[in-house]
Design a protein around this motif. Sequence first.
Motif, PDB file in Angstrom:
ATOM      1  N   LEU A 169      -1.764   3.547  16.724  1.00  0.00           N
ATOM      2  CA  LEU A 169      -1.869   3.592  15.267  1.00  0.00           C
ATOM      3  C   LEU A 169      -2.934   2.602  14.772  1.00  0.00           C
ATOM      4  O   LEU A 169      -3.741   2.939  13.899  1.00  0.00           O
ATOM      5  CB  LEU A 169      -0.505   3.277  14.637  1.00  0.00           C
ATOM      6  CG  LEU A 169      -0.429   3.347  13.117  1.00  0.00           C
ATOM      7  CD1 LEU A 169      -0.838   4.708  12.593  1.00  0.00           C
ATOM      8  CD2 LEU A 169       1.001   3.001  12.667  1.00  0.00           C
ATOM      9  N   LYS A 170      -2.963   1.423  15.349  1.00  0.00           N
ATOM     10  CA  LYS A 170      -3.987   0.440  14.980  1.00  0.00           C
ATOM     11  C   LYS A 170      -5.383   0.968  15.292  1.00  0.00           C
ATOM     12  O   LYS A 170      -6.316   0.806  14.494  1.00  0.00           O
ATOM     13  CB  LYS A 170      -3.747  -0.877  15.723  1.00  0.00           C
ATOM     14  CG  LYS A 170      -2.619  -1.697  15.170  1.00  0.00           C
ATOM     15  CD  LYS A 170      -2.264  -2.881  16.025  1.00  0.00           C
ATOM     16  CE  LYS A 170      -3.354  -3.892  16.139  1.00  0.00           C
ATOM     17  NZ  LYS A 170      -2.916  -5.111  16.855  1.00  0.00           N
ATOM     18  N   GLN A 171      -5.543   1.615  16.435  1.00  0.00           N
ATOM     19  CA  GLN A 171      -6.854   2.152  16.816  1.00  0.00           C
ATOM     20  C   GLN A 171      -7.279   3.264  15.867  1.00  0.00           C
ATOM     21  O   GLN A 171      -8.452   3.345  15.487  1.00  0.00           O
ATOM     22  CB  GLN A 171      -6.838   2.643  18.261  1.00  0.00           C
ATOM     23  CG  GLN A 171      -8.202   3.049  18.772  1.00  0.00           C
ATOM     24  CD  GLN A 171      -9.193   1.889  18.735  1.00  0.00           C
ATOM     25  OE1 GLN A 171      -8.944   0.835  19.302  1.00  0.00           O
ATOM     26  NE2 GLN A 171     -10.327   2.077  18.056  1.00  0.00           N
ATOM     27  N   ILE A 172      -6.335   4.112  15.473  1.00  0.00           N
ATOM     28  CA  ILE A 172      -6.639   5.173  14.508  1.00  0.00           C
ATOM     29  C   ILE A 172      -7.177   4.562  13.222  1.00  0.00           C
ATOM     30  O   ILE A 172      -8.198   4.994  12.687  1.00  0.00           O
ATOM     31  CB  ILE A 172      -5.383   6.031  14.224  1.00  0.00           C
ATOM     32  CG1 ILE A 172      -5.024   6.879  15.444  1.00  0.00           C
ATOM     33  CG2 ILE A 172      -5.584   6.909  12.993  1.00  0.00           C
ATOM     34  CD1 ILE A 172      -3.650   7.512  15.357  1.00  0.00           C
ATOM     35  N   ALA A 173      -6.484   3.541  12.731  1.00  0.00           N
ATOM     36  CA  ALA A 173      -6.900   2.892  11.479  1.00  0.00           C
ATOM     37  C   ALA A 173      -8.273   2.236  11.627  1.00  0.00           C
ATOM     38  O   ALA A 173      -9.110   2.331  10.727  1.00  0.00           O
ATOM     39  CB  ALA A 173      -5.849   1.876  11.045  1.00  0.00           C
ATOM     40  N   MET A 193      -6.807  10.215   4.616  1.00  0.00           N
ATOM     41  CA  MET A 193      -7.470   9.929   5.894  1.00  0.00           C
ATOM     42  C   MET A 193      -6.447   9.685   7.004  1.00  0.00           C
ATOM     43  O   MET A 193      -6.586  10.219   8.115  1.00  0.00           O
ATOM     44  CB  MET A 193      -8.383   8.708   5.742  1.00  0.00           C
ATOM     45  CG  MET A 193      -9.595   8.943   4.862  1.00  0.00           C
ATOM     46  SD  MET A 193     -10.477   7.414   4.448  1.00  0.00           S
ATOM     47  CE  MET A 193     -11.179   6.997   6.048  1.00  0.00           C
ATOM     48  N   ILE A 194      -5.425   8.880   6.710  1.00  0.00           N
ATOM     49  CA  ILE A 194      -4.403   8.585   7.722  1.00  0.00           C
ATOM     50  C   ILE A 194      -3.616   9.844   8.063  1.00  0.00           C
ATOM     51  O   ILE A 194      -3.392  10.158   9.232  1.00  0.00           O
ATOM     52  CB  ILE A 194      -3.457   7.463   7.240  1.00  0.00           C
ATOM     53  CG1 ILE A 194      -4.223   6.166   7.016  1.00  0.00           C
ATOM     54  CG2 ILE A 194      -2.320   7.247   8.254  1.00  0.00           C
ATOM     55  CD1 ILE A 194      -3.445   5.113   6.245  1.00  0.00           C
ATOM     56  N   LYS A 206      -2.146  14.164  11.717  1.00  0.00           N
ATOM     57  CA  LYS A 206      -1.940  15.604  11.906  1.00  0.00           C
ATOM     58  C   LYS A 206      -2.648  16.078  13.170  1.00  0.00           C
ATOM     59  O   LYS A 206      -2.129  16.912  13.906  1.00  0.00           O
ATOM     60  CB  LYS A 206      -2.422  16.386  10.693  1.00  0.00           C
ATOM     61  CG  LYS A 206      -2.079  17.851  10.754  1.00  0.00           C
ATOM     62  CD  LYS A 206      -2.441  18.555   9.465  1.00  0.00           C
ATOM     63  CE  LYS A 206      -2.001  20.002   9.521  1.00  0.00           C
ATOM     64  NZ  LYS A 206      -2.313  20.718   8.296  1.00  0.00           N
ATOM     65  N   ASP A 207      -3.832  15.522  13.443  1.00  0.00           N
ATOM     66  CA  ASP A 207      -4.555  15.867  14.662  1.00  0.00           C
ATOM     67  C   ASP A 207      -3.773  15.458  15.910  1.00  0.00           C
ATOM     68  O   ASP A 207      -3.802  16.157  16.924  1.00  0.00           O
ATOM     69  CB  ASP A 207      -5.931  15.197  14.679  1.00  0.00           C
ATOM     70  CG  ASP A 207      -6.890  15.809  13.671  1.00  0.00           C
ATOM     71  OD1 ASP A 207      -6.625  16.922  13.175  1.00  0.00           O
ATOM     72  OD2 ASP A 207      -7.910  15.159  13.379  1.00  0.00           O
ATOM     73  N   ILE A 208      -3.073  14.343  15.847  1.00  0.00           N
ATOM     74  CA  ILE A 208      -2.301  13.853  16.998  1.00  0.00           C
ATOM     75  C   ILE A 208      -0.999  14.625  17.176  1.00  0.00           C
ATOM     76  O   ILE A 208      -0.666  15.064  18.272  1.00  0.00           O
ATOM     77  CB  ILE A 208      -2.002  12.347  16.847  1.00  0.00           C
ATOM     78  CG1 ILE A 208      -3.296  11.559  16.990  1.00  0.00           C
ATOM     79  CG2 ILE A 208      -0.959  11.874  17.855  1.00  0.00           C
ATOM     80  CD1 ILE A 208      -3.165  10.100  16.655  1.00  0.00           C
ATOM     81  N   VAL A 239       2.369  14.517   8.938  1.00  0.00           N
ATOM     82  CA  VAL A 239       3.116  13.264   8.901  1.00  0.00           C
ATOM     83  C   VAL A 239       2.793  12.634   7.545  1.00  0.00           C
ATOM     84  O   VAL A 239       1.639  12.286   7.292  1.00  0.00           O
ATOM     85  CB  VAL A 239       2.719  12.299  10.036  1.00  0.00           C
ATOM     86  CG1 VAL A 239       3.422  10.959   9.883  1.00  0.00           C
ATOM     87  CG2 VAL A 239       3.011  12.913  11.391  1.00  0.00           C
ATOM     88  N   GLU A 240       3.796  12.517   6.689  1.00  0.00           N
ATOM     89  CA  GLU A 240       3.569  11.930   5.377  1.00  0.00           C
ATOM     90  C   GLU A 240       3.429  10.419   5.502  1.00  0.00           C
ATOM     91  O   GLU A 240       4.109   9.783   6.300  1.00  0.00           O
ATOM     92  CB  GLU A 240       4.717  12.256   4.414  1.00  0.00           C
ATOM     93  CG  GLU A 240       4.843  13.721   4.058  1.00  0.00           C
ATOM     94  CD  GLU A 240       5.699  14.516   5.037  1.00  0.00           C
ATOM     95  OE1 GLU A 240       6.240  13.923   5.988  1.00  0.00           O
ATOM     96  OE2 GLU A 240       5.815  15.725   4.852  1.00  0.00           O
ATOM     97  N   VAL A 241       2.547   9.866   4.673  1.00  0.00           N
ATOM     98  CA  VAL A 241       2.319   8.423   4.631  1.00  0.00           C
ATOM     99  C   VAL A 241       2.392   7.986   3.174  1.00  0.00           C
ATOM    100  O   VAL A 241       1.676   8.530   2.332  1.00  0.00           O
ATOM    101  CB  VAL A 241       0.945   8.055   5.227  1.00  0.00           C
ATOM    102  CG1 VAL A 241       0.727   6.542   5.165  1.00  0.00           C
ATOM    103  CG2 VAL A 241       0.816   8.556   6.657  1.00  0.00           C
ATOM    104  N   MET A 242       3.259   7.049   2.884  1.00  0.00           N
ATOM    105  CA  MET A 242       3.339   6.464   1.555  1.00  0.00           C
ATOM    106  C   MET A 242       2.500   5.183   1.592  1.00  0.00           C
ATOM    107  O   MET A 242       2.653   4.376   2.512  1.00  0.00           O
ATOM    108  CB  MET A 242       4.771   6.111   1.166  1.00  0.00           C
ATOM    109  CG  MET A 242       5.812   7.200   1.399  1.00  0.00           C
ATOM    110  SD  MET A 242       5.401   8.795   0.705  1.00  0.00           S
ATOM    111  CE  MET A 242       6.140   9.852   1.954  1.00  0.00           C
TER     112      MET A 242
END
Length: 170
Positions: free
Chosen positions: A23-27, A58-59, A64-66, A71-74
Amino acid sequence: MTAYVGLLRAVNVGGRQIKMDTLKQIAADLGFEKVQTFIASGNLLFISARREPEVKAMIEDALKDIFRAPVEVMVRTAKEMAEVEAANPFADEPGNRVAAIFFDAKADAGQIEAAKNISDERLALGTREIYVHFPSGQGRSKLKLGGKAPGTARNMNTVCKLAELVREMA
């Protein structure tokens, strides 16, 4: 630049697993700065010059690609996280027995009015959150909020720590 908290919905429960390093790498790959995570329940902290709707999209697109599913993000700013912490109507209760359920849009009193399976829980309306006091524990609760808006819950111990961490980034 704005300091944000991204709260991923329903990850690391059931079959939707993601390592916090991933997750950190994605960000970082999205261009966010000072990226960190807190505990393995999908709490992402970062700084970006982009506005909330854009970082959210963006997140979600990257996740979604993974996961090959939404996947909802608030997303909340440092200021908003501090406001959620300060507005807790159940601040006299243990932090592990109170949760803030985060939504994208303004929380609706109808969600509370239409709640089902209430036993000893107490509910209160926030801005884009609904607060719930779980006297018997969240794990035992059968509470179902009304409405169809996806949300994600964090106990107040986690909310307070996230508010502190994102405040330090700002």
